[in-house]
Design an enzyme around this catalytic site. Structure first.
Site, PDB file in Angstrom:
ATOM      1  N   SER A  50       0.597  -1.281  -0.052  1.00 14.79           N
ATOM      2  CA  SER A  50      -0.152  -0.185  -0.014  1.00 14.79           C
ATOM      3  C   SER A  50       0.705   1.271  -0.006  1.00 14.79           C
ATOM      4  O   SER A  50       0.698   1.949  -0.972  1.00 14.79           O
ATOM      5  CB  SER A  50      -0.896  -0.040   1.098  1.00 14.79           C
ATOM      6  OG  SER A  50      -2.217  -0.430   0.784  1.00 14.79           O
ATOM      7  N   ARG A  51       1.528   1.293   1.098  1.00 13.07           N
ATOM      8  CA  ARG A  51       2.093   2.769   1.270  1.00 13.07           C
ATOM      9  C   ARG A  51       3.224   2.629   2.316  1.00 13.07           C
ATOM     10  O   ARG A  51       2.926   2.006   3.410  1.00 13.07           O
ATOM     11  CB  ARG A  51       1.266   3.683   1.800  1.00 13.07           C
ATOM     12  CG  ARG A  51       1.672   4.994   1.460  1.00 13.07           C
ATOM     13  CD  ARG A  51       1.612   5.628   0.343  1.00 13.07           C
ATOM     14  NE  ARG A  51       1.937   7.111  -0.068  1.00 13.07           N
ATOM     15  CZ  ARG A  51       2.528   7.564  -1.232  1.00 13.07           C
ATOM     16  NH1 ARG A  51       2.629   6.834  -2.374  1.00 13.07           N
ATOM     17  NH2 ARG A  51       2.734   8.673  -1.447  1.00 13.07           N
TER      18      ARG A  51
ATOM     19  N   ASP B 267       6.267  -4.142  -0.947  1.00 16.42           N
ATOM     20  CA  ASP B 267       6.543  -3.474  -2.397  1.00 16.42           C
ATOM     21  C   ASP B 267       6.466  -1.829  -2.156  1.00 16.42           C
ATOM     22  O   ASP B 267       7.008  -1.102  -3.128  1.00 16.42           O
ATOM     23  CB  ASP B 267       5.197  -3.791  -3.213  1.00 16.42           C
ATOM     24  CG  ASP B 267       5.049  -3.085  -4.791  1.00 16.42           C
ATOM     25  OD1 ASP B 267       6.165  -3.487  -5.218  1.00 16.42           O
ATOM     26  OD2 ASP B 267       4.356  -2.534  -5.083  1.00 16.42           O
TER      27      ASP B 267
ATOM     28  N   GLU C 101      11.203   5.333   0.046  1.00 19.06           N
ATOM     29  CA  GLU C 101      11.551   4.725  -1.356  1.00 19.06           C
ATOM     30  C   GLU C 101      11.714   5.714  -2.373  1.00 19.06           C
ATOM     31  O   GLU C 101      12.247   5.479  -3.429  1.00 19.06           O
ATOM     32  CB  GLU C 101      10.358   3.826  -1.828  1.00 19.06           C
ATOM     33  CG  GLU C 101       9.039   4.739  -1.964  1.00 19.06           C
ATOM     34  CD  GLU C 101       7.783   3.859  -2.515  1.00 19.06           C
ATOM     35  OE1 GLU C 101       7.606   2.871  -1.721  1.00 19.06           O
ATOM     36  OE2 GLU C 101       7.249   4.126  -3.512  1.00 19.06           O
TER      37      GLU C 101
ATOM     38  N   HIS D 114       8.144  -1.019  -5.710  1.00 18.21           N
ATOM     39  CA  HIS D 114       6.768  -0.321  -6.165  1.00 18.21           C
ATOM     40  C   HIS D 114       6.370  -0.664  -7.493  1.00 18.21           C
ATOM     41  O   HIS D 114       5.918  -0.204  -8.582  1.00 18.21           O
ATOM     42  CB  HIS D 114       6.974   1.160  -6.046  1.00 18.21           C
ATOM     43  CG  HIS D 114       5.537   1.765  -5.704  1.00 18.21           C
ATOM     44  ND1 HIS D 114       5.671   2.687  -4.761  1.00 18.21           N
ATOM     45  CD2 HIS D 114       4.648   1.565  -6.146  1.00 18.21           C
ATOM     46  CE1 HIS D 114       4.279   3.180  -4.745  1.00 18.21           C
ATOM     47  NE2 HIS D 114       3.414   2.424  -5.589  1.00 18.21           N
TER      48      HIS D 114
HETATM   49  P1  NAI Z   1      -9.598   2.559  -1.730  1.00 13.26           P
HETATM   50  O1  NAI Z   1      -9.779   3.782  -1.338  1.00 13.26           O
HETATM   51  O2  NAI Z   1     -10.648   1.855  -2.523  1.00 13.26           O
HETATM   52  O3  NAI Z   1      -9.660   1.663  -0.320  1.00 13.26           O
HETATM   53  C1  NAI Z   1      -9.067   1.768   0.792  1.00 13.26           C
HETATM   54  C2  NAI Z   1      -9.825   1.146   1.876  1.00 13.26           C
HETATM   55  O4  NAI Z   1      -9.040   1.662   3.154  1.00 13.26           O
HETATM   56  C3  NAI Z   1     -11.264   1.821   2.072  1.00 13.26           C
HETATM   57  O5  NAI Z   1     -12.194   1.068   2.259  1.00 13.26           O
HETATM   58  C4  NAI Z   1     -11.106   2.912   3.440  1.00 13.26           C
HETATM   59  O6  NAI Z   1     -12.293   2.910   4.233  1.00 13.26           O
HETATM   60  C5  NAI Z   1     -10.171   1.945   4.181  1.00 13.26           C
HETATM   61  N1  NAI Z   1      -9.257   2.526   5.374  1.00 13.26           N
HETATM   62  C6  NAI Z   1      -8.914   3.855   5.478  1.00 13.26           C
HETATM   63  N2  NAI Z   1      -8.149   3.821   6.574  1.00 13.26           N
HETATM   64  C7  NAI Z   1      -8.013   2.851   7.080  1.00 13.26           C
HETATM   65  C8  NAI Z   1      -7.608   2.358   8.297  1.00 13.26           C
HETATM   66  N3  NAI Z   1      -6.880   3.103   9.100  1.00 13.26           N
HETATM   67  N4  NAI Z   1      -7.797   0.914   8.749  1.00 13.26           N
HETATM   68  C9  NAI Z   1      -8.443  -0.070   7.713  1.00 13.26           C
HETATM   69  N5  NAI Z   1      -8.939   0.482   6.886  1.00 13.26           N
HETATM   70  C10 NAI Z   1      -8.813   1.709   6.420  1.00 13.26           C
HETATM   71  O7  NAI Z   1      -8.010   2.318  -2.062  1.00 13.26           O
HETATM   72  P2  NAI Z   1      -7.388   1.075  -2.871  1.00 13.26           P
HETATM   73  O8  NAI Z   1      -7.675   1.545  -4.477  1.00 13.26           O
HETATM   74  O9  NAI Z   1      -8.205  -0.169  -2.635  1.00 13.26           O
HETATM   75  O10 NAI Z   1      -6.139   1.265  -2.800  1.00 13.26           O
HETATM   76  C11 NAI Z   1      -5.402   0.799  -1.496  1.00 13.26           C
HETATM   77  C12 NAI Z   1      -3.888   1.388  -1.322  1.00 13.26           C
HETATM   78  O11 NAI Z   1      -3.301   0.721  -2.170  1.00 13.26           O
HETATM   79  C13 NAI Z   1      -3.704   2.850  -1.691  1.00 13.26           C
HETATM   80  O12 NAI Z   1      -4.014   3.316  -0.375  1.00 13.26           O
HETATM   81  C14 NAI Z   1      -2.608   2.836  -2.389  1.00 13.26           C
HETATM   82  O13 NAI Z   1      -1.489   3.294  -1.324  1.00 13.26           O
HETATM   83  C15 NAI Z   1      -2.095   1.378  -2.773  1.00 13.26           C
HETATM   84  N6  NAI Z   1      -1.706   1.201  -3.774  1.00 13.26           N
HETATM   85  C16 NAI Z   1      -0.738   0.513  -4.352  1.00 13.26           C
HETATM   86  C17 NAI Z   1       0.154   0.450  -5.592  1.00 13.26           C
HETATM   87  C18 NAI Z   1       1.217  -0.195  -5.976  1.00 13.26           C
HETATM   88  O14 NAI Z   1       1.873  -0.256  -6.885  1.00 13.26           O
HETATM   89  N7  NAI Z   1       2.074  -0.779  -4.761  1.00 13.26           N
HETATM   90  C19 NAI Z   1      -0.910   0.710  -6.638  1.00 13.26           C
HETATM   91  C20 NAI Z   1      -2.163   1.486  -6.383  1.00 13.26           C
HETATM   92  C21 NAI Z   1      -2.468   1.678  -4.793  1.00 13.26           C
END
Ligand code: NAI
Length: 345
Positions: A235-236, A260, A265, A297
């Site tokens: 994620s991050r 990842d 990074e 990443h």
């Molecule tokens: P999304 O916005 O669809 O889902 C995120 C979910 O996390 C939401 O349901 C939200 O309610 C929940 N959330 C927020 N704060 C939280 C907490 N403290 N504890 C538990 N759940 C919590 O986002 P999506 O598209 O699913 O992306 C998730 C993460 O994936 C992004 O934040 C991004 O950092 C990461 N990502 C990584 C990529 C990579 O290449 N490694 C590429 C795209 C996204």
């Protein structure tokens, strides 16, 4: 500098190959720059109405101010995340900010799965061992994923996809999210964070980085986790306190770690540093563990995801060049309040 609709910062070869094609179809001319956006490089956008940024570009106030002075009106992020852009400054300068809200949740979920299976069955070691003529299997023992509990933190677009995939193994899947998703009934059981950590053999992070989730996995969280559990972060980086994770790896509390993304990074990932001495001692320490897997990443990096990023971004830019902010699909616009469900990449 000659006119171009869009100045493209931090260009990599794959960006150029994909965007060139899509931009030609959309009638957008692009000036590709390898330079990252900084206050110093912002003037390279002179003559463009739009600037395209990646996550490592500096979207702070000073950079935005300089872009605006050069005539830039649209900041088109080729990412879902926008935490690298000062939205308050953008609003004050009258800049429109747009992103790619979703491209391929499957790409990230599948990469998390690849990391899970690699760490479990140690295929990264087996690959090297066999190539060196060592056909022994000592040290390569894994476990049946089907017999384990998998914890998913954040069940948005990516986390829900990951949960569905691992449910297919027959595993018990537990999750936590401040906004539980009713459509996942039958797939996940929602628990409080500490309960999830205490129950799961594998924990996968799929929530965005916000002030509240910074170092979500810290010394306390690691102490609550099952002894020998696996942690996966696609994620991050800053969701995990890396120093605390290193401590837990050394004590054996954390059984394995897949990253990842990494807190620091920004100056390392996406670059070939193979002929240099790695200056980041924390990352260097991580790379010494046999039970740590780091990728740079790349979870988003599938054909489908990259195509989708290019399609959405060029549509945004073409629409804006034609009609201004009205020409940008509203779901792509980033507003200051669209913070809570924000993705970060
Ligand atoms: P999304 O916005 O669809 O889902 C995120 C979910 O996390 C939401 O349901 C939200 O309610 C929940 N959330 C927020 N704060 C939280 C907490 N403290 N504890 C538990 N759940 C919590 O986002 P999506 O598209 O699913 O992306 C998730 C993460 O994936 C992004 O934040 C991004 O950092 C990461 N990502 C990584 C990529 C990579 O290449 N490694 C590429 C795209 C996204």
């Amino acid at each position: 500098m000659p006119e171009s609709g869009l100045t493209f910062f931090s260009t990599k070869r794959f960006d150029r190959e994909t965007f060139d094609r899509h931009a030609a179809d959309a009638g957008v001319s692009i000036r590709f720059l390898e330079a990252r956006l900084t206050p110093e490089t912002a003037t390279l956008a002179e003559g463009s109405r739009a600037a395209c940024l990646f996550i490592y570009d500096d979207g702070g106030r000073e950079s935005l101010q300089r872009l605006s002075e050069c005539g830039v009106e649209l900041i088109a992020l080729r990412s879902a995340g926008f935490n690298h852009v000062d939205l308050e400054a953008a609003e004050g300068l009258g800049l429109t900010v747009a992103r790619v809200p979703a491209y391929s949740p499957d790409a990230i979920a599948e990469h998390a799965l690849a990391m899970l299976l690699t760490l479990n069955r140690k295929t990264h070691k087996a690959y090297l061992r066999v190539r060196e003529g060592n056909f022994g299997i000592d040290g390569l023992m894994g476990f049946d994923v089907s017999s384990r509990t998998i914890g998913v933190i954040g069940t948005g677009k990516i986390g829900s996809r990951f949960a569905e995939i691992v449910k297919g193994f027959g595993s018990r899947v537990v999750a936590c999210d401040p906004y539980p998703d009713d459509s996942l009934a039958g797939v996940v059981e929602y628990l409080e964070l500490d309960e999830l950590l205490a129950t799961s053999d594998i924990v996968s992070l799929h929530c965005p980085l916000t002030p509240e989730s910074h170092h979500l996995i810290d010394e306390h969280a690691l102490s609550v986790m099952k002894h020998g559990a696996m942690l996966i972060n696609t994620s991050r980086g800053a969701l995990v306190d890396t120093h605390a994770a290193i401590g837990a790896l050394k004590s054996g509390k954390l059984g394995s770690l897949a990253l990842d993304v990494y807190e620091e990074e920004g100056d390392i990932f996406f670059q070939d540093l193979s002929e240099q001495v790695l200056q980041d001692d924390t990352l260097a320490r991580l790379l010494t563990f046999p039970n740590v897997l780091v990728t740079s990443h790349q979870a988003f990096f599938t054909h489908e995801a990259v195509e989708a990023i290019a399609t959405t971004t060029t549509e945004t830019v073409a629409g804006f060049l034609r009609e201004g902010p009205r020409g940008v699909p509203s779901e792509n616009l980033v507003r200051r309040a669209s913070h809570v469900h924000a993705s970060e990449r």
